[in-house]
Design a protein around this motif. Structure first.
Motif, PDB file in Angstrom:
ATOM      1  N   GLY A 154       0.816  -1.209   0.000  1.00 28.85           N
ATOM      2  CA  GLY A 154       0.000   0.000   0.000  1.00 28.85           C
ATOM      3  C   GLY A 154       0.848   1.256   0.000  1.00 28.85           C
ATOM      4  N   ALA A 155       1.956   1.230   0.756  1.00 28.98           N
ATOM      5  CA  ALA A 155       2.862   2.381   0.785  1.00 28.98           C
ATOM      6  C   ALA A 155       3.569   2.563  -0.553  1.00 28.98           C
ATOM      7  N   LEU A 156       3.942   1.448  -1.192  1.00 22.46           N
ATOM      8  CA  LEU A 156       4.556   1.544  -2.524  1.00 22.46           C
ATOM      9  C   LEU A 156       3.573   2.153  -3.515  1.00 22.46           C
ATOM     10  N   MET A 157       2.316   1.736  -3.436  1.00 23.93           N
ATOM     11  CA  MET A 157       1.317   2.293  -4.337  1.00 23.93           C
ATOM     12  C   MET A 157       1.062   3.763  -4.045  1.00 23.93           C
ATOM     13  N   ARG A 158       1.151   4.152  -2.768  1.00 29.19           N
ATOM     14  CA  ARG A 158       1.000   5.568  -2.423  1.00 29.19           C
ATOM     15  C   ARG A 158       2.126   6.384  -3.072  1.00 29.19           C
ATOM     16  N   ILE A 159       3.340   5.856  -3.038  1.00 32.51           N
ATOM     17  CA  ILE A 159       4.465   6.539  -3.685  1.00 32.51           C
ATOM     18  C   ILE A 159       4.190   6.712  -5.173  1.00 32.51           C
ATOM     19  N   ASN A 160       3.708   5.646  -5.808  1.00 36.14           N
ATOM     20  CA  ASN A 160       3.448   5.724  -7.242  1.00 36.14           C
ATOM     21  C   ASN A 160       2.268   6.635  -7.552  1.00 36.14           C
ATOM     22  N   HIS A 161       1.291   6.682  -6.659  1.00 33.68           N
ATOM     23  CA  HIS A 161       0.177   7.618  -6.821  1.00 33.68           C
ATOM     24  C   HIS A 161       0.690   9.053  -6.751  1.00 33.68           C
ATOM     25  N   VAL A 162       1.575   9.332  -5.806  1.00 30.90           N
ATOM     26  CA  VAL A 162       2.204  10.655  -5.729  1.00 30.90           C
ATOM     27  C   VAL A 162       2.968  10.961  -7.017  1.00 30.90           C
ATOM     28  N   GLY A 163       3.674   9.955  -7.530  1.00 29.16           N
ATOM     29  CA  GLY A 163       4.401  10.154  -8.775  1.00 29.16           C
ATOM     30  C   GLY A 163       3.482  10.543  -9.914  1.00 29.16           C
ATOM     31  N   GLU A 164       2.281   9.974  -9.956  1.00 28.06           N
ATOM     32  CA  GLU A 164       1.333  10.319 -11.011  1.00 28.06           C
ATOM     33  C   GLU A 164       0.712  11.690 -10.785  1.00 28.06           C
ATOM     34  N   ILE A 165       0.522  12.076  -9.528  1.00 24.19           N
ATOM     35  CA  ILE A 165       0.101  13.454  -9.223  1.00 24.19           C
ATOM     36  C   ILE A 165       1.146  14.429  -9.764  1.00 24.19           C
ATOM     37  N   CYS A 166       2.408  14.137  -9.485  1.00 25.55           N
ATOM     38  CA  CYS A 166       3.497  14.992  -9.958  1.00 25.55           C
ATOM     39  C   CYS A 166       3.575  15.003 -11.480  1.00 25.55           C
ATOM     40  N   ASN A 197      -5.527   6.577 -11.819  1.00 30.31           N
ATOM     41  CA  ASN A 197      -6.696   5.757 -11.505  1.00 30.31           C
ATOM     42  C   ASN A 197      -6.281   4.394 -10.973  1.00 30.31           C
ATOM     43  N   TRP A 198      -5.329   3.763 -11.653  1.00 33.86           N
ATOM     44  CA  TRP A 198      -4.927   2.402 -11.279  1.00 33.86           C
ATOM     45  C   TRP A 198      -4.297   2.354  -9.887  1.00 33.86           C
ATOM     46  N   THR A 199      -3.393   3.304  -9.605  1.00 39.25           N
ATOM     47  CA  THR A 199      -2.732   3.294  -8.298  1.00 39.25           C
ATOM     48  C   THR A 199      -3.731   3.609  -7.187  1.00 39.25           C
ATOM     49  N   ALA A 200      -4.678   4.510  -7.452  1.00 33.39           N
ATOM     50  CA  ALA A 200      -5.708   4.816  -6.451  1.00 33.39           C
ATOM     51  C   ALA A 200      -6.576   3.593  -6.185  1.00 33.39           C
ATOM     52  N   ALA A 201      -6.930   2.868  -7.247  1.00 31.64           N
ATOM     53  CA  ALA A 201      -7.752   1.670  -7.081  1.00 31.64           C
ATOM     54  C   ALA A 201      -7.025   0.611  -6.272  1.00 31.64           C
ATOM     55  N   ARG A 202      -5.746   0.435  -6.550  1.00 29.92           N
ATOM     56  CA  ARG A 202      -4.985  -0.578  -5.809  1.00 29.92           C
ATOM     57  C   ARG A 202      -4.797  -0.173  -4.357  1.00 29.92           C
ATOM     58  N   MET A 203      -4.590   1.110  -4.097  1.00 30.18           N
ATOM     59  CA  MET A 203      -4.505   1.574  -2.719  1.00 30.18           C
ATOM     60  C   MET A 203      -5.794   1.246  -1.966  1.00 30.18           C
ATOM     61  N   ALA A 204      -6.928   1.494  -2.617  1.00 32.39           N
ATOM     62  CA  ALA A 204      -8.218   1.218  -1.977  1.00 32.39           C
ATOM     63  C   ALA A 204      -8.363  -0.266  -1.666  1.00 32.39           C
ATOM     64  N   PRO A 254      -4.178   7.934   0.254  1.00 32.99           N
ATOM     65  CA  PRO A 254      -3.266   8.782  -0.530  1.00 32.99           C
ATOM     66  C   PRO A 254      -2.364   9.601   0.389  1.00 32.99           C
ATOM     67  N   SER A 255      -1.335  10.167  -0.186  1.00 32.14           N
ATOM     68  CA  SER A 255      -0.441  11.036   0.580  1.00 32.14           C
ATOM     69  C   SER A 255      -1.177  12.282   1.054  1.00 32.14           C
ATOM     70  N   LYS A 289      -1.490  -8.877  -8.853  1.00 35.63           N
ATOM     71  CA  LYS A 289      -2.330  -7.711  -9.130  1.00 35.63           C
ATOM     72  C   LYS A 289      -1.480  -6.447  -9.154  1.00 35.63           C
ATOM     73  N   SER A 290      -0.638  -6.269  -8.149  1.00 37.60           N
ATOM     74  CA  SER A 290       0.232  -5.088  -8.115  1.00 37.60           C
ATOM     75  C   SER A 290       1.275  -5.149  -9.227  1.00 37.60           C
ATOM     76  N   TRP A 291       1.787  -6.357  -9.482  1.00 43.37           N
ATOM     77  CA  TRP A 291       2.798  -6.521 -10.527  1.00 43.37           C
ATOM     78  C   TRP A 291       2.257  -6.083 -11.887  1.00 43.37           C
ATOM     79  N   ARG A 292       1.027  -6.477 -12.206  1.00 42.93           N
ATOM     80  CA  ARG A 292       0.435  -6.129 -13.505  1.00 42.93           C
ATOM     81  C   ARG A 292       0.324  -4.611 -13.665  1.00 42.93           C
ATOM     82  N   ILE A 293      -0.100  -3.944 -12.606  1.00 40.68           N
ATOM     83  CA  ILE A 293      -0.244  -2.486 -12.666  1.00 40.68           C
ATOM     84  C   ILE A 293       1.106  -1.821 -12.889  1.00 40.68           C
ATOM     85  N   LEU A 294       2.084  -2.175 -12.072  1.00 39.54           N
ATOM     86  CA  LEU A 294       3.389  -1.528 -12.157  1.00 39.54           C
ATOM     87  C   LEU A 294       4.094  -1.852 -13.467  1.00 39.54           C
ATOM     88  N   GLU A 295       3.937  -3.057 -13.960  1.00 35.93           N
ATOM     89  CA  GLU A 295       4.590  -3.435 -15.211  1.00 35.93           C
ATOM     90  C   GLU A 295       3.994  -2.673 -16.396  1.00 35.93           C
TER      91      GLU A 295
END
Length: 206
Positions: A45-57, A90-97, A103-104, A157-163
């Motif tokens: 969840g924390a890794l996905m939060r980082i990636n969600h922040v990256g997409e915000i940026c 969208n994807w990172t937010a969904a996985r966080m949920a 989110p951060s 599930k997380s692997w598919r999103i990040l890949e």
């Protein structure tokens, strides 16, 4: 000018406050959830939060770069990349949920800082603007690979999103290179990595 300002403010509000849209389905949505313990779920969840922040940026960077970009082809490339980054949001937010992560709390701060960087990159010229885009995407691709390597075994599930995100970022970098991106000086590339590392450490927890 007023219409342009309203459009840009709308982009800010949509990124920070509205659910992101996606055309492509969520990668891995058809896969069963991995058997993760509480510690593993918190970590992913924390890794996905980082990636969600990256997409915000990313949204802020592309917005700032497009505002100051002079070349229509380069501006269109930035807009197209931003659409795919919205899907990543969208994807990172969904996985966080799914993982029960939030989110951060610093998303408005991340957005503001990235917007300033994007505007500044565009002001120095289109070739450097594209160079900043290409280098950003190369660093993000490496960052995503690092997160893929840190996932618990079996978390497909997380692997598919990040890949899928990693593949998209690579294509964005290639597009910028095809449009004539200038190679950034080594000190600037290093500064970008340092800033990214700081963001990553803070966003893991906050």
């Amino acid at each position: 000018m007023l219409d342009r300002l309203v459009v840009e403010l709308d982009r800010v509000l949509r990124t920070l406050a509205a659910p992101a849209r996606t055309v492509r389905p969520l990668p891995g949505a058809d896969l069963p959830e991995a058997d993760l313990d509480a510690t593993q779920r918190g970590h992913v969840g924390a890794l996905m939060r980082i990636n969600h922040v990256g997409e915000i940026c990313a949204q802020a960077l592309y917005q700032g770069q497009a505002i100051t970009c002079r070349d229509p082809a380069a501006r269109e490339a930035l807009r197209s990349a931003a659409i795919e980054e919205t899907e990543h949001l969208n994807w990172t937010a969904a996985r966080m949920a799914e993982l029960g992560a939030r989110p951060s709390l610093l998303n408005p701060l991340w957005y503001g800082g990235a917007l300033i960087m994007g505007v500044s990159a565009g002001l120095v010229g289109d070739r450097w603007n594209l160079g900043f885009l290409a280098e950003t995407e190369r660093q993000v691709e490496a960052h995503l690979q690092g997160h893929i390597d840190r996932l618990p075994p079996g978390d497909q599930k997380s692997w598919r999103i990040l890949e899928q995100m990693r593949q998209d970022e690579r294509e964005h970098a290639h597009t910028a290179e095809r449009l004539g991106a200038e190679e950034l000086p080594a000190p600037m590339r290093l500064a970008m990595r340092v800033a990214s590392a700081l963001m990553t450490r803070v966003a893991y927890y906050i």
